[in-house]
Design a protein around this motif. Structure first.
Motif, PDB file in Angstrom:
ATOM      1  N   THR A  48       0.844  -1.182   0.000  1.00  8.78           N
ATOM      2  CA  THR A  48       0.000   0.000   0.000  1.00  8.78           C
ATOM      3  C   THR A  48       0.882   1.236   0.000  1.00  8.78           C
ATOM      4  N   GLY A  49       0.486   2.217  -0.810  1.00  8.68           N
ATOM      5  CA  GLY A  49       1.225   3.463  -0.875  1.00  8.68           C
ATOM      6  C   GLY A  49       0.291   4.648  -0.958  1.00  8.68           C
ATOM      7  N   MET A  50       0.840   5.819  -0.780  1.00  6.92           N
ATOM      8  CA  MET A  50       0.059   7.044  -0.835  1.00  6.92           C
ATOM      9  C   MET A  50      -0.321   7.354  -2.279  1.00  6.92           C
ATOM     10  N   CYS A  51      -1.542   7.799  -2.484  1.00  4.66           N
ATOM     11  CA  CYS A  51      -2.018   8.162  -3.821  1.00  4.66           C
ATOM     12  C   CYS A  51      -1.315   9.443  -4.265  1.00  4.66           C
ATOM     13  N   LEU A  52      -0.671   9.405  -5.425  1.00  6.34           N
ATOM     14  CA  LEU A  52       0.064  10.569  -5.913  1.00  6.34           C
ATOM     15  C   LEU A  52      -0.842  11.572  -6.624  1.00  6.34           C
ATOM     16  N   ALA A  53      -2.061  11.162  -6.989  1.00  2.78           N
ATOM     17  CA  ALA A  53      -2.981  12.085  -7.645  1.00  2.78           C
ATOM     18  C   ALA A  53      -3.551  13.101  -6.658  1.00  2.78           C
ATOM     19  N   CYS A  54      -3.816  12.673  -5.412  1.00  3.24           N
ATOM     20  CA  CYS A  54      -4.396  13.582  -4.414  1.00  3.24           C
ATOM     21  C   CYS A  54      -3.481  13.763  -3.202  1.00  3.24           C
ATOM     22  N   PHE A  55      -2.303  13.163  -3.207  1.00  5.39           N
ATOM     23  CA  PHE A  55      -1.326  13.229  -2.118  1.00  5.39           C
ATOM     24  C   PHE A  55      -1.908  12.744  -0.789  1.00  5.39           C
ATOM     25  N   GLY A  56      -2.750  11.708  -0.849  1.00  8.57           N
ATOM     26  CA  GLY A  56      -3.270  11.077   0.354  1.00  8.57           C
ATOM     27  C   GLY A  56      -4.471  11.742   0.978  1.00  8.57           C
ATOM     28  N   SER A  57      -4.971  12.821   0.404  1.00 12.52           N
ATOM     29  CA  SER A  57      -6.120  13.513   1.021  1.00 12.52           C
ATOM     30  C   SER A  57      -7.440  12.847   0.649  1.00 12.52           C
ATOM     31  N   GLY A  58      -7.514  12.181  -0.514  1.00 14.02           N
ATOM     32  CA  GLY A  58      -8.751  11.550  -0.954  1.00 14.02           C
ATOM     33  C   GLY A  58      -9.672  12.480  -1.706  1.00 14.02           C
ATOM     34  N   GLU A  59      -9.306  13.743  -1.831  1.00 17.52           N
ATOM     35  CA  GLU A  59     -10.126  14.735  -2.531  1.00 17.52           C
ATOM     36  C   GLU A  59      -9.572  14.963  -3.925  1.00 17.52           C
ATOM     37  N   ALA A  60     -10.470  15.101  -4.893  1.00 17.73           N
ATOM     38  CA  ALA A  60     -10.059  15.330  -6.271  1.00 17.73           C
ATOM     39  C   ALA A  60      -9.473  16.725  -6.413  1.00 17.73           C
ATOM     40  N   THR A  61      -8.405  16.832  -7.171  1.00 18.92           N
ATOM     41  CA  THR A  61      -7.792  18.122  -7.458  1.00 18.92           C
ATOM     42  C   THR A  61      -8.034  18.473  -8.913  1.00 18.92           C
ATOM     43  N   ASP A  62      -8.168  19.731  -9.164  1.00 17.54           N
ATOM     44  CA  ASP A  62      -8.402  20.183 -10.546  1.00 17.54           C
ATOM     45  C   ASP A  62      -7.155  20.733 -11.157  1.00 17.54           C
TER      46      ASP A  62
END
Length: 60
Positions: A46-60
């Motif tokens: 398991t690793g940190m999501c690089l798309a949202c940097f672990g916050s779980g919120e979508a970034t635009d």
């Protein structure tokens, strides 16, 4: 005479969930071992999501 309008409080808007990790903030990656060939094993890490940097919120 005009009557005052009654205002209803607005509900707070929830941020959109990240599509990559589905809002969890973590992703699973296959484990690779070996030198040049890098074969995959049946294990996951398991690793940190690089798309949202672990916050779980979508970034635009």
């Amino acid at each position: 005479m005009a009557t005052a309008r009654k205002r209803t409080p607005r509900k707070p808007v929830e941020p959109a969930k990240c599509e990559t990790c589905k809002g969890s903030g973590e992703i699973s990656v296959a484990v690779r071992v070996g030198g040049r060939k890098q074969r995959t094993t049946g294990h996951q890490q398991t690793g940190m999501c690089l798309a949202c940097f672990g916050s779980g919120e979508a970034t635009d």
